[in-house]
Design a protein around this motif. Structure first.
Motif, mmCIF file in Angstrom:
data_model
loop_
_atom_site.group_PDB
_atom_site.id
_atom_site.type_symbol
_atom_site.label_atom_id
_atom_site.label_comp_id
_atom_site.label_asym_id
_atom_site.label_seq_id
_atom_site.Cartn_x
_atom_site.Cartn_y
_atom_site.Cartn_z
ATOM 1 N N GLN A 191 0.825 -1.204 0.000
ATOM 2 C CA GLN A 191 0.000 0.000 0.000
ATOM 3 C C GLN A 191 0.863 1.259 0.000
ATOM 4 O O GLN A 191 0.577 2.208 -0.733
ATOM 5 C CB GLN A 191 -0.962 -0.022 1.184
ATOM 6 C CG GLN A 191 -2.028 -1.081 1.014
ATOM 7 C CD GLN A 191 -2.845 -1.337 2.268
ATOM 8 O OE1 GLN A 191 -2.632 -0.711 3.302
ATOM 9 N NE2 GLN A 191 -3.769 -2.270 2.183
ATOM 10 N N GLN B 102 -7.539 10.139 -1.250
ATOM 11 C CA GLN B 102 -8.440 9.309 -0.449
ATOM 12 C C GLN B 102 -7.855 7.926 -0.197
ATOM 13 O O GLN B 102 -8.055 7.347 0.865
ATOM 14 C CB GLN B 102 -9.798 9.171 -1.148
ATOM 15 C CG GLN B 102 -10.566 10.464 -1.291
ATOM 16 C CD GLN B 102 -10.897 11.100 0.042
ATOM 17 O OE1 GLN B 102 -11.335 10.429 0.968
ATOM 18 N NE2 GLN B 102 -10.667 12.398 0.151
ATOM 19 N N LEU B 103 -7.118 7.410 -1.186
ATOM 20 C CA LEU B 103 -6.551 6.065 -1.069
ATOM 21 C C LEU B 103 -5.368 5.998 -0.100
ATOM 22 O O LEU B 103 -5.010 4.913 0.349
ATOM 23 C CB LEU B 103 -6.111 5.556 -2.443
ATOM 24 C CG LEU B 103 -7.242 5.084 -3.346
ATOM 25 C CD1 LEU B 103 -6.765 4.964 -4.783
ATOM 26 C CD2 LEU B 103 -7.794 3.766 -2.860
ATOM 27 N N ASN C 125 -5.007 6.902 3.043
ATOM 28 C CA ASN C 125 -5.366 6.383 4.367
ATOM 29 C C ASN C 125 -6.454 5.322 4.330
ATOM 30 O O ASN C 125 -6.766 4.739 5.355
ATOM 31 C CB ASN C 125 -5.821 7.540 5.270
ATOM 32 C CG ASN C 125 -4.698 8.519 5.530
ATOM 33 O OD1 ASN C 125 -3.567 8.120 5.777
ATOM 34 N ND2 ASN C 125 -5.006 9.801 5.442
ATOM 35 N N ASN C 126 -7.018 5.100 3.157
ATOM 36 C CA ASN C 126 -8.108 4.139 3.055
ATOM 37 C C ASN C 126 -8.038 3.395 1.724
ATOM 38 O O ASN C 126 -8.756 3.729 0.785
ATOM 39 C CB ASN C 126 -9.455 4.865 3.202
ATOM 40 C CG ASN C 126 -10.624 3.910 3.258
ATOM 41 O OD1 ASN C 126 -10.453 2.697 3.269
ATOM 42 N ND2 ASN C 126 -11.825 4.459 3.285
ATOM 43 N N THR D 4 -9.255 0.763 0.768
ATOM 44 C CA THR D 4 -10.516 0.140 0.375
ATOM 45 C C THR D 4 -11.603 1.192 0.167
ATOM 46 O O THR D 4 -12.792 0.882 0.217
ATOM 47 C CB THR D 4 -10.975 -0.885 1.442
ATOM 48 O OG1 THR D 4 -11.117 -0.203 2.701
ATOM 49 C CG2 THR D 4 -9.983 -2.017 1.566
ATOM 50 N N TYR D 5 -11.186 2.427 -0.098
ATOM 51 C CA TYR D 5 -12.096 3.550 -0.345
ATOM 52 C C TYR D 5 -13.121 3.179 -1.414
ATOM 53 O O TYR D 5 -14.294 3.483 -1.286
ATOM 54 C CB TYR D 5 -11.261 4.767 -0.750
ATOM 55 C CG TYR D 5 -12.028 5.950 -1.249
ATOM 56 C CD1 TYR D 5 -12.877 6.658 -0.407
ATOM 57 C CD2 TYR D 5 -11.894 6.381 -2.562
ATOM 58 C CE1 TYR D 5 -13.577 7.754 -0.859
ATOM 59 C CE2 TYR D 5 -12.587 7.486 -3.019
ATOM 60 C CZ TYR D 5 -13.433 8.162 -2.157
ATOM 61 O OH TYR D 5 -14.124 9.256 -2.610
#
Length: 143
Positions: A41, A107-108, A110-111, A113-114
């Motif tokens: 990631q 957005q990706l 920290n997340n 699986t956004y």
């Protein structure tokens, strides 16, 4: 006329670079969404940032700059060309897609699986249709 041809050549080069990056960044989103470990990631975060900031955005700016230089250079001819007006609308849409990619990239971070990898696969198809339409408008000049 010679300057115009250089503007056109650099416009095409920048456009090819922009589209290459626009096709690749959402593909990285697919892999990012599918990655399950922190190392992968983090790697995708770095790759996405470098692609967006180092290639995609400068290529977009150059595409716009050389395209506008061509229009300014031949404004009396281009101002009545309907195909160019349609192309510019599509380029504005592509620019909005570009900035949406920048938003999604953040957005990706920290997340991962956004959105699902399936979403990103479909999202990746949008610029294909814009490219097809732009090429047809520029080559065929239907109106």
């Amino acid at each position: 006329m010679c300057v115009f041809l250089y503007f056109k050549a650099f416009h095409i080069i920048a456009m090819v670079c922009w589209f290459a990056a626009i096709f690749y960044l959402p593909r990285l989103f697919v892999y990012h969404a599918m990655s399950g470990d922190a190392v992968s990631q983090e790697r995708f975060v770095v790759m996405e940032r470098k692609l967006y900031r180092g290639i995609m955005t400068p290529a977009m700016v150059a595409t716009w700059a050389f395209g506008l230089a061509m229009v300014v250079n031949n404004f009396t001819i281009y101002k009545t060309q309907g195909w160019l007006h349609a192309k510019l609308l599509l380029v504005v849409a592509l620019t909005m897609y570009h900035f949406a990619c920048g938003h999604f990239r953040k957005q990706l971070i920290n997340n991962p699986t956004y959105k699902t990898h399936t979403y990103w696969r479909w999202f990746n198809e949008v610029p294909v249709f814009i490219l097809i339409a732009v090429v047809i408008l520029v080559v065929v000049k239907p109106f």
